[in-house]
Design a protein around this motif. Sequence first.
Motif, mmCIF file in Angstrom:
data_model
loop_
_atom_site.group_PDB
_atom_site.id
_atom_site.type_symbol
_atom_site.label_atom_id
_atom_site.label_comp_id
_atom_site.label_asym_id
_atom_site.label_seq_id
_atom_site.Cartn_x
_atom_site.Cartn_y
_atom_site.Cartn_z
ATOM 1 N N PRO A 193 2.862 -1.542 17.967
ATOM 2 C CA PRO A 193 3.674 -3.039 18.729
ATOM 3 C C PRO A 193 4.463 -3.929 18.761
ATOM 4 N N GLY A 194 5.157 -3.148 17.543
ATOM 5 C CA GLY A 194 6.779 -3.891 17.081
ATOM 6 C C GLY A 194 5.776 -5.248 15.291
ATOM 7 N N ALA A 195 7.181 -5.250 15.415
ATOM 8 C CA ALA A 195 6.668 -6.958 13.987
ATOM 9 C C ALA A 195 7.885 -7.692 14.427
ATOM 10 N N THR A 196 6.903 -8.823 13.948
ATOM 11 C CA THR A 196 8.089 -9.952 13.747
ATOM 12 C C THR A 196 8.788 -9.638 12.685
ATOM 13 N N ASP A 197 9.744 -10.563 11.979
ATOM 14 C CA ASP A 197 10.468 -10.705 11.336
ATOM 15 C C ASP A 197 9.884 -10.793 10.033
ATOM 16 N N LYS A 198 8.839 -12.148 10.115
ATOM 17 C CA LYS A 198 7.736 -12.452 9.453
ATOM 18 C C LYS A 198 6.482 -11.391 8.799
ATOM 19 N N GLN A 199 6.358 -10.449 10.212
ATOM 20 C CA GLN A 199 5.846 -9.763 9.372
ATOM 21 C C GLN A 199 6.366 -8.326 8.760
ATOM 22 N N LEU A 200 6.909 -8.420 9.104
ATOM 23 C CA LEU A 200 7.765 -7.652 8.443
ATOM 24 C C LEU A 200 8.292 -7.493 7.055
ATOM 25 N N ALA A 201 8.113 -8.816 6.755
ATOM 26 C CA ALA A 201 8.632 -9.172 5.637
ATOM 27 C C ALA A 201 7.378 -9.285 4.517
ATOM 28 N N GLN A 202 6.238 -8.970 5.224
ATOM 29 C CA GLN A 202 5.307 -9.154 3.998
ATOM 30 C C GLN A 202 4.961 -7.818 4.094
ATOM 31 N N VAL A 203 4.990 -7.035 4.953
ATOM 32 C CA VAL A 203 5.131 -5.754 3.826
ATOM 33 C C VAL A 203 5.463 -5.644 3.626
ATOM 34 N N LEU A 204 7.140 -5.338 3.372
ATOM 35 C CA LEU A 204 7.811 -4.866 2.221
ATOM 36 C C LEU A 204 7.733 -5.774 1.369
ATOM 37 N N SER A 205 7.176 -7.157 1.589
ATOM 38 C CA SER A 205 7.466 -7.251 -0.189
ATOM 39 C C SER A 205 6.087 -7.290 -0.906
ATOM 40 N N CYS A 206 4.989 -7.225 0.465
ATOM 41 C CA CYS A 206 3.960 -6.244 -0.528
ATOM 42 C C CYS A 206 3.552 -4.790 -1.713
ATOM 43 N N LEU A 258 6.437 -3.262 -2.167
ATOM 44 C CA LEU A 258 7.718 -3.547 -3.175
ATOM 45 C C LEU A 258 6.568 -4.566 -4.512
ATOM 46 N N GLY A 259 6.167 -5.466 -4.117
ATOM 47 C CA GLY A 259 5.666 -6.702 -5.097
ATOM 48 C C GLY A 259 4.472 -5.887 -6.436
ATOM 49 N N THR A 260 3.810 -4.912 -5.026
ATOM 50 C CA THR A 260 2.543 -4.498 -5.578
ATOM 51 C C THR A 260 2.941 -3.228 -6.567
ATOM 52 N N GLY A 261 3.861 -2.673 -5.874
ATOM 53 C CA GLY A 261 3.574 -1.451 -6.493
ATOM 54 C C GLY A 261 4.695 -1.628 -8.116
ATOM 55 N N VAL A 262 5.967 -2.373 -8.391
ATOM 56 C CA VAL A 262 6.304 -2.475 -9.462
ATOM 57 C C VAL A 262 5.058 -3.389 -10.601
ATOM 58 N N GLN A 263 3.839 -4.229 -10.230
ATOM 59 C CA GLN A 263 2.991 -4.489 -10.688
ATOM 60 C C GLN A 263 2.083 -3.317 -11.162
ATOM 61 N N LEU A 264 1.860 -1.650 -9.853
ATOM 62 C CA LEU A 264 0.718 -1.211 -10.793
ATOM 63 C C LEU A 264 2.027 -0.153 -11.621
ATOM 64 N N PHE A 265 2.818 -0.775 -11.556
ATOM 65 C CA PHE A 265 3.746 0.713 -12.466
ATOM 66 C C PHE A 265 4.078 -0.299 -14.389
ATOM 67 N N ALA A 266 3.788 -2.217 -13.816
ATOM 68 C CA ALA A 266 3.974 -2.480 -15.390
ATOM 69 C C ALA A 266 2.952 -2.537 -15.815
ATOM 70 N N ALA A 267 1.477 -1.814 -14.994
ATOM 71 C CA ALA A 267 0.347 -1.743 -16.172
ATOM 72 C C ALA A 267 -0.777 -0.955 -16.631
ATOM 73 N N LEU A 268 0.556 1.073 -16.103
ATOM 74 C CA LEU A 268 0.351 1.440 -16.590
ATOM 75 C C LEU A 268 1.592 1.946 -17.649
ATOM 76 N N GLU A 269 2.315 1.452 -17.985
ATOM 77 C CA GLU A 269 3.239 1.201 -18.973
ATOM 78 C C GLU A 269 1.971 0.483 -19.744
ATOM 79 N N ALA A 270 1.203 -0.376 -19.414
ATOM 80 C CA ALA A 270 0.550 -0.746 -21.070
ATOM 81 C C ALA A 270 -1.063 0.497 -20.619
ATOM 82 N N THR A 271 -1.090 0.821 -20.092
ATOM 83 C CA THR A 271 -2.147 1.475 -20.289
ATOM 84 C C THR A 271 -2.334 2.814 -20.499
ATOM 85 N N ILE A 272 -1.311 3.886 -20.014
ATOM 86 C CA ILE A 272 -0.613 4.689 -20.120
ATOM 87 C C ILE A 272 0.504 5.838 -21.188
ATOM 88 N N PRO A 273 -0.143 5.786 -22.477
ATOM 89 C CA PRO A 273 0.713 6.000 -23.212
ATOM 90 C C PRO A 273 1.351 7.036 -23.369
#
Length: 172
Positions: free
Chosen positions: A131-144, A146-161
């Motif tokens: 149905p479309g998205a407001t700028d705020k809704q779109l920003a929330q998904v893009l931020s989520c 990117l941010g959670t992906g970076v967090q996952l990869f940082a956790a992998l750095e410490a977990t997977i040798p």
Amino acid sequence: MSGPGWLLRVLGGLPKPAKAAPADEEEPRPVTRDRVGDYLLDKGYRFVVDDDGDLTGTWDGSRFWFLLLGEHGEIVQVRGRWHHQVPLEQRSAVALALNDWNRERIWPKAYLREEEGMLALYSEVSADFEPGATDKQLAQVLSCGLGTGVQLFAALEATIPGGGPAPDVPDN
């Protein structure tokens, strides 16, 4: 009918109170590559358009794509690929680590794929904006995504040798 107001509404005796929409509420609009690009530019992020027409860039050394999927490009997906690869022999350990991640967190979805004899690890956050998205809704998904992906990869750095480097991906 007599009784509490909520009971009368449930039984059909009173109309539901009208909800007034705030006057400054933005109307949803179709999601486009330009809108995604505008968000990234507003944040000062660097990105390029790849050969498939997708927006892509690197964050903390890992590649991320901002994709519009679905019949009408209504599904926004932020997909990341960790900048290391893992030997196939570590599949069980990596699968357990990703399963733990997926069980304990809502975002991002984490998974692995075999690529060129090694394991590649991915993150994904998707949202259907038919149905479309407001700028705020779109920003929330893009931020989520990117941010959670970076967090996952940082956790992998410490977990997977012993993760090996990823194949060359052009920087932007």
